[in-house]
Design an enzyme around this catalytic site. Structure first.
Site, PDB file in Angstrom:
ATOM      1  N   TYR A 283       0.800  -1.228   0.000  1.00 12.93           N
ATOM      2  CA  TYR A 283       0.000   0.000   0.000  1.00 12.93           C
ATOM      3  C   TYR A 283       0.832   1.278   0.000  1.00 12.93           C
ATOM      4  O   TYR A 283       0.439   2.279   0.600  1.00 12.93           O
ATOM      5  CB  TYR A 283      -1.052   0.015   1.118  1.00 12.93           C
ATOM      6  CG  TYR A 283      -0.725  -0.633   2.432  1.00 12.93           C
ATOM      7  CD1 TYR A 283      -1.439  -1.758   2.838  1.00 12.93           C
ATOM      8  CD2 TYR A 283       0.253  -0.125   3.273  1.00 12.93           C
ATOM      9  CE1 TYR A 283      -1.173  -2.366   4.063  1.00 12.93           C
ATOM     10  CE2 TYR A 283       0.513  -0.720   4.493  1.00 12.93           C
ATOM     11  CZ  TYR A 283      -0.210  -1.837   4.879  1.00 12.93           C
ATOM     12  OH  TYR A 283       0.051  -2.432   6.091  1.00 12.93           O
ATOM     13  N   CYS A 313      12.359 -11.777  -7.238  1.00  9.40           N
ATOM     14  CA  CYS A 313      12.195 -11.648  -8.690  1.00  9.40           C
ATOM     15  C   CYS A 313      10.823 -11.051  -8.976  1.00  9.40           C
ATOM     16  O   CYS A 313       9.953 -11.698  -9.575  1.00  9.40           O
ATOM     17  CB  CYS A 313      12.340 -13.002  -9.353  1.00  9.40           C
ATOM     18  SG  CYS A 313      13.905 -13.774  -8.946  1.00  9.40           S
TER      19      CYS A 313
END
Ligand SMILES: Cc1ncc(COP(=O)(O)O)c(C=O)c1O
Length: 382
Positions: A283, A313
């Site tokens: 967020y 990744c």
């Protein structure tokens, strides 16, 4: 606040990534809350950081617990909390959570009318109100909007309270929680004003629980003032459920620099990322960054603006963006500040990464959670 030397010593002794908490800061945060929220019963929202050592400290200071899962209820019991110290909350409680809450004699917070028929007999209950308000925080942190999954719409609250009482429950009052990391005291004022509209329909109440959600820089006195006034409207005792405010500022995440990489951006690559601290990715949370490498005159003339990226990744695995820093080297350590809430609590084993150790400075270092190992990660697998 721990010194740079203390943080570096912790990194050297316990390794990185590492969560570090300062007991003095924990105490100071609780003292600030108690100064603002006089005559208020506090229930720590343990979702913010459920470490048993931190819970035991809260309990010793007379703070109760807001729990939203069977696991959190077990933690409350583990540190010696009794039913009157425990709130059972959550939008989708399981049979196990109702049964355990009843066994403990805890107070339930009902989130929808259907729960009246699901509660154990003669339960103590508050009704969570959805005030249908947009508030000034990230969408994922807002819980009081009309379209959110939380609470009973204002107009439905009197009927739910009546139904609770008709079914033999102790409908003690109302609850509201409009979201997390909210700065603007007027958001709280608006929510409390909405609740107060219910006074003619619901009469006097025993309890008004105003939730939590205060950002570290919120005007606590202003929020407490509004909350007290709302409680007076109902002749109710004031309860509150702070999570973040009590622990965020006391914790930092220490991470080591793995390397540098220049693309269209200048990256500092770290040994901590979304698996240790997901808030920036989840967020857009901003954590202040404290570099702990020598900031000599020369280094200060060699500053850059860096994005701090983790090892996953995932392109979104960036802990902070456009941070001005003296140029680091591999092995240098930095601290992500204000990481005591929803940091370790939301860390994960994604990528088979053992979760970091957690240590507390209380005049001496105490390991309050061991660093995980690969073996602890796969222990439950066959
Ligand atoms: C019902 C309820 N109460 C209290 C809290 C604590 O919020 P904060 O950590 O922002 O104070 C939360 C957080 O999500 C919550 O859902």
């Amino acid at each position: 606040m721990l010194t740079d030397a203390q943080l570096l010593a912790a990194a050297a002794r316990f390794g990185t990534p590492l969560y570090v908490y300062d007991a003095a800061e924990l105490d100071a945060a609780l003292a600030r809350v108690r100064t603002a929220f006089t005559d208020t019963r506090l229930f720590y929202a343990m979702k913010a950081n459920p470490n048993l050592t931190l819970l035991a400290r809260m309990r010793a200071a007379g703070v109760g617990f807001e729990c939203v899962s069977a696991g959190e209820l077990a933690r409350a019991v583990k540190v010696g909390a009794g039913g009157s110290d425990i709130l059972v909350n959550g939008p989708a409680k399981s049979d196990e959570e109702y049964a355990e809450g009843a066994r403990l004699g805890a107070t339930f917070i009902v989130d929808r009318a259907e729960e009246v028929g699901l509660l154990p007999p003669r339960s103590r209950v508050l009704v969570r109100v959805n005030p249908a308000l947009e508030v000034s925080t990230h969408d994922h942190l807002a819980t009081g909007a009309g379209g959110s999954k939380f609470g009973v719409p204002l107009g439905g609250v009197p009927a739910v309270l009546n139904a609770l009482r008709a079914a033999g429950h102790d409908g003690r009052g109302l609850h509201v929680h409009i979201g997390s990391a909210i700065r603007d005291a007027t958001d709280f004022a608006a929510a409390f004003a909405r609740l107060s509209e219910l006074r003619p329909a619901v009469g006097e109440l025993e309890v008004l629980d105003v939730g939590g959600g205060w950002s570290l820089d919120a005007d606590l006195d202003g929020i407490a003032d509004q909350a007290r006034r709302a409680a007076q409207v109902f002749g109710a005792q004031l309860w509150a459920e702070p999570g973040r405010y009590l622990v965020a500022g006391a914790g930092v995440l220490l991470s080591q620099v793995v390397g540098l990489k220049a693309t269209a951006h200048e990256f500092v690559l770290l040994d901590a990322g979304m698996t240790e601290l997901i808030r920036p990715m989840l967020y857009g949370a901003v954590h202040p960054v404290l570099p702990l490498w020598p900031r000599s005159e020369a280094a200060l003339h060699n500053t850059g603006t860096y994005d701090l990226a983790g090892p996953a990744c995932e392109s979104g695995d960036v802990l902070a963006r456009e941070v001005p820093l003296p140029r680091p080297q591999r092995g240098d350590v930095l601290a992500l500040l204000e990481a005591g809430a929803y940091g370790a609590a939301m860390s994960s084993n994604y990528l088979t990464r053992p979760r970091p150790a957690e240590v507390l400075w209380d005049g001496e270092w105490r390991v309050i959670r061991q660093r995980e190992s690969v073996e602890t990660i796969w222990a439950a697998e066959t």
